[in-house]
Design a protein around this motif. Sequence first.
Motif, PDB file in Angstrom:
ATOM      1  N   ALA A  25      27.321  17.256 -28.218  1.00 41.69           N
ATOM      2  CA  ALA A  25      26.297  18.262 -28.271  1.00 41.69           C
ATOM      3  C   ALA A  25      26.345  18.238 -26.139  1.00 41.69           C
ATOM      4  N   LYS A  26      26.149  19.025 -25.418  1.00 40.85           N
ATOM      5  CA  LYS A  26      25.334  19.679 -24.805  1.00 40.85           C
ATOM      6  C   LYS A  26      23.461  19.814 -24.484  1.00 40.85           C
ATOM      7  N   ASN A  27      23.594  19.222 -23.601  1.00 39.02           N
ATOM      8  CA  ASN A  27      22.199  19.290 -22.985  1.00 39.02           C
ATOM      9  C   ASN A  27      22.234  19.870 -21.964  1.00 39.02           C
ATOM     10  N   ASP A  28      22.067  21.408 -21.902  1.00 39.73           N
ATOM     11  CA  ASP A  28      22.683  22.252 -20.304  1.00 39.73           C
ATOM     12  C   ASP A  28      20.874  22.346 -20.158  1.00 39.73           C
ATOM     13  N   ARG A  29      20.078  22.355 -20.903  1.00 44.27           N
ATOM     14  CA  ARG A  29      18.600  22.707 -20.032  1.00 44.27           C
ATOM     15  C   ARG A  29      17.713  21.573 -19.716  1.00 44.27           C
ATOM     16  N   GLU A  30      17.134  22.275 -18.303  1.00 44.34           N
ATOM     17  CA  GLU A  30      16.058  21.143 -17.555  1.00 44.34           C
ATOM     18  C   GLU A  30      15.613  20.595 -18.401  1.00 44.34           C
ATOM     19  N   PRO A  31      15.128  19.890 -18.411  1.00 43.64           N
ATOM     20  CA  PRO A  31      14.039  19.517 -19.332  1.00 43.64           C
ATOM     21  C   PRO A  31      11.926  19.383 -19.028  1.00 43.64           C
ATOM     22  N   GLU A  32      11.959  19.888 -20.441  1.00 39.70           N
ATOM     23  CA  GLU A  32      10.645  20.859 -19.893  1.00 39.70           C
ATOM     24  C   GLU A  32       9.281  19.867 -19.461  1.00 39.70           C
ATOM     25  N   VAL A  33       8.835  19.812 -18.234  1.00 41.62           N
ATOM     26  CA  VAL A  33       7.435  19.845 -18.008  1.00 41.62           C
ATOM     27  C   VAL A  33       6.507  20.347 -18.130  1.00 41.62           C
TER      28      VAL A  33
END
Length: 60
Positions: A25-33
Amino acid sequence: MGIIRMLFWGLLFYFGYKVVQQVFAKNDREPEVKGTPKQNKIDIDESQIEDADFEELDDN
């Protein structure tokens, strides 16, 4: 005994599929802080910043 074996193999394939799906799976999103930053922003005048010059040393 046959139904238990089918359930076992079904669960095994299901978990294997989930593992493979997570690996590829691709994780293109930046982690939400969330929350507020603990450090205050520093006001630095960019004219006060100097670049450093480095000289390469031999390992002799």
